[in-house]
Design an enzyme around this catalytic site. Sequence first.
Site, PDB file in Angstrom:
ATOM      1  N   GLY A 178      -1.222   2.144  11.441  1.00 56.88           N
ATOM      2  CA  GLY A 178      -1.786   1.263  10.417  1.00 56.88           C
ATOM      3  C   GLY A 178      -0.828   0.158  10.028  1.00 56.88           C
ATOM      4  N   THR A 179       0.381   0.212  10.580  1.00 58.14           N
ATOM      5  CA  THR A 179       1.418  -0.785  10.248  1.00 58.14           C
ATOM      6  C   THR A 179       0.947  -2.198  10.587  1.00 58.14           C
ATOM      7  OG1 THR A 179       3.084   0.875  10.740  1.00 58.14           O
ATOM      8  CG2 THR A 179       3.815  -1.418  10.787  1.00 58.14           C
ATOM      9  N   MET A 183      -8.029  -0.542   7.545  1.00 56.46           N
ATOM     10  CA  MET A 183      -8.871   0.611   7.871  1.00 56.46           C
ATOM     11  C   MET A 183     -10.085   0.708   6.946  1.00 56.46           C
ATOM     12  SD  MET A 183      -6.982   2.640  10.121  1.00 56.46           S
ATOM     13  CE  MET A 183      -5.305   2.549  10.763  1.00 56.46           C
ATOM     14  N   HIS A 186      -1.175  -9.557  -2.572  1.00 55.23           N
ATOM     15  CA  HIS A 186      -0.689  -8.171  -2.449  1.00 55.23           C
ATOM     16  C   HIS A 186       0.459  -7.940  -3.422  1.00 55.23           C
ATOM     17  CE1 HIS A 186      -2.911  -8.206   1.386  1.00 55.23           C
ATOM     18  NE2 HIS A 186      -2.907  -6.882   1.276  1.00 55.23           N
ATOM     19  N   LYS A 233       5.340  -5.864  -0.615  1.00 53.65           N
ATOM     20  CA  LYS A 233       4.836  -6.005   0.765  1.00 53.65           C
ATOM     21  C   LYS A 233       5.813  -6.860   1.576  1.00 53.65           C
ATOM     22  CE  LYS A 233       0.757  -7.214   3.478  1.00 53.65           C
ATOM     23  NZ  LYS A 233       0.922  -6.049   4.373  1.00 53.65           N
TER      24      LYS A 233
HETATM   25  P1  NAD Z   1       6.154   1.839   2.292  1.00 57.78           P
HETATM   26  O1  NAD Z   1       7.382   0.981   2.403  1.00 57.78           O
HETATM   27  O2  NAD Z   1       5.751   2.395   0.979  1.00 57.78           O
HETATM   28  O3  NAD Z   1       6.284   3.089   3.311  1.00 57.78           O
HETATM   29  C1  NAD Z   1       6.823   2.989   4.595  1.00 57.78           C
HETATM   30  C2  NAD Z   1       7.492   4.331   4.907  1.00 57.78           C
HETATM   31  O4  NAD Z   1       7.924   4.295   6.274  1.00 57.78           O
HETATM   32  C3  NAD Z   1       8.764   4.589   4.049  1.00 57.78           C
HETATM   33  O5  NAD Z   1       8.736   5.896   3.505  1.00 57.78           O
HETATM   34  C4  NAD Z   1       9.898   4.438   5.046  1.00 57.78           C
HETATM   35  O6  NAD Z   1      11.033   5.277   4.745  1.00 57.78           O
HETATM   36  C5  NAD Z   1       9.213   4.880   6.340  1.00 57.78           C
HETATM   37  N1  NAD Z   1       9.910   4.414   7.534  1.00 57.78           N
HETATM   38  C6  NAD Z   1      10.415   3.183   7.786  1.00 57.78           C
HETATM   39  N2  NAD Z   1      11.050   3.170   8.969  1.00 57.78           N
HETATM   40  C7  NAD Z   1      10.946   4.430   9.494  1.00 57.78           C
HETATM   41  C8  NAD Z   1      11.376   5.026  10.687  1.00 57.78           C
HETATM   42  N3  NAD Z   1      12.093   4.354  11.571  1.00 57.78           N
HETATM   43  N4  NAD Z   1      11.062   6.334  10.901  1.00 57.78           N
HETATM   44  C9  NAD Z   1      10.352   7.041   9.986  1.00 57.78           C
HETATM   45  N5  NAD Z   1       9.920   6.524   8.824  1.00 57.78           N
HETATM   46  C10 NAD Z   1      10.201   5.222   8.580  1.00 57.78           C
HETATM   47  O7  NAD Z   1       4.982   0.946   2.929  1.00 57.78           O
HETATM   48  P2  NAD Z   1       3.392   1.158   2.786  1.00 57.78           P
HETATM   49  O8  NAD Z   1       2.889   0.365   1.637  1.00 57.78           O
HETATM   50  O9  NAD Z   1       3.064   2.606   2.920  1.00 57.78           O
HETATM   51  O10 NAD Z   1       2.904   0.368   4.100  1.00 57.78           O
HETATM   52  C11 NAD Z   1       3.349   0.735   5.388  1.00 57.78           C
HETATM   53  C12 NAD Z   1       2.708  -0.191   6.417  1.00 57.78           C
HETATM   54  O11 NAD Z   1       1.275  -0.003   6.418  1.00 57.78           O
HETATM   55  C13 NAD Z   1       2.919  -1.700   6.152  1.00 57.78           C
HETATM   56  O12 NAD Z   1       3.077  -2.352   7.389  1.00 57.78           O
HETATM   57  C14 NAD Z   1       1.608  -2.127   5.493  1.00 57.78           C
HETATM   58  O13 NAD Z   1       1.320  -3.492   5.648  1.00 57.78           O
HETATM   59  C15 NAD Z   1       0.626  -1.266   6.264  1.00 57.78           C
HETATM   60  N6  NAD Z   1      -0.672  -1.026   5.604  1.00 57.78           N
HETATM   61  C16 NAD Z   1      -1.770  -1.008   6.411  1.00 57.78           C
HETATM   62  C17 NAD Z   1      -3.023  -0.711   5.897  1.00 57.78           C
HETATM   63  C18 NAD Z   1      -4.207  -0.606   6.840  1.00 57.78           C
HETATM   64  O14 NAD Z   1      -5.358  -0.392   6.386  1.00 57.78           O
HETATM   65  N7  NAD Z   1      -3.990  -0.699   8.152  1.00 57.78           N
HETATM   66  C19 NAD Z   1      -3.174  -0.463   4.522  1.00 57.78           C
HETATM   67  C20 NAD Z   1      -2.033  -0.494   3.713  1.00 57.78           C
HETATM   68  C21 NAD Z   1      -0.784  -0.772   4.271  1.00 57.78           C
END
Ligand code: NAD
Length: 269
Positions: free
Chosen positions: A94-95, A121, A151, A155
């Site tokens: 989802g990243t 999603m 956002h 973000k």
């Molecule tokens: P966040 O920063 O709260 O969480 C990210 C997590 O990933 C953190 O806990 C971090 O420690 C962990 N992480 C980073 N690098 C890592 C690695 N190498 N190994 C293991 N864990 C690792 O961010 P978030 O708000 O949860 O968003 C995460 C991603 O999802 C962003 O890219 C955001 O844009 C995306 N997102 C997508 C949707 C969708 O519908 N597709 C919705 C919301 C957010």
Amino acid sequence: MEEKTRIVIVGAAGRMGRTIRRLAEEEGDFAIAGLVDREAGLAALQEGSIPVGGSLEALGAQAAGAVAIDFTAPDASMATAAMAASLGVPLVIGTTGFSEAQKARLRELAQKTPLFWSANMSVGINVLMRLLPELARALGPAYDMEMVEIHHGRKKDAPSGTALALGEKLAEARGWELPEVRCSARDGIIGARPQKEIGIQALRGGDVVGVHTVYFLGPGERIEVTHQAHSRENFAGGALRAARWLSGRKPGKLYSMEDTFDLPGDGQR
Ligand code: NAD
């Protein structure tokens, strides 16, 4: 009774990871086989009996037979995707914020293991992905297309992956390539707006989960289409549904939300 889908949550300590975990536990259709995060995030996860690790690989045999769900950051997701491909673990990503080269690499890895990526999603946004091009075509070239997304302040990427995905659909509807027509900064003496342009601007602040407004600006009138995400559960639910759908699928293409579900109203189309 239907079998539970075993999932491993990568980025489990993050905003999305925590929401996915809570929803999976509430829904009861899922068994959490493992939680993955960076060293700093691991301590918070180390309670209860669920195995935790610093990577998909570190979970070892626990990951076998599970579907991984990764919401982290582009480089981290690329590493997870490579591990998933070598372990044969299906992966939902989802990243957002991938480069074109990273997306091409994901398409390669999708030949080895079932791989799914969607920048958004939610059902509503995926319906808009279908409807906006129709609107663009029906209104015609006299209507300029602009977008504003908002956002929360933490973000990391801008414009949002969703804004870029919606922008690609709008560009396609006009026969344009988004990278060639996107304008995400206007400052100073910029002159008249070129007709072949799509403006996509990003606002950041507070705790906004996600707002996208598309403007069709025409002679004497304008249309605004806004999608507002009220909570992260919408995205988390979509990711879980994608994981269930991906389990048991064959590799071969980088799947997306469009592949997974009949959108509401499909029966009447
Ligand atoms: P966040 O920063 O709260 O969480 C990210 C997590 O990933 C953190 O806990 C971090 O420690 C962990 N992480 C980073 N690098 C890592 C690695 N190498 N190994 C293991 N864990 C690792 O961010 P978030 O708000 O949860 O968003 C995460 C991603 O999802 C962003 O890219 C955001 O844009 C995306 N997102 C997508 C949707 C969708 O519908 N597709 C919705 C919301 C957010």
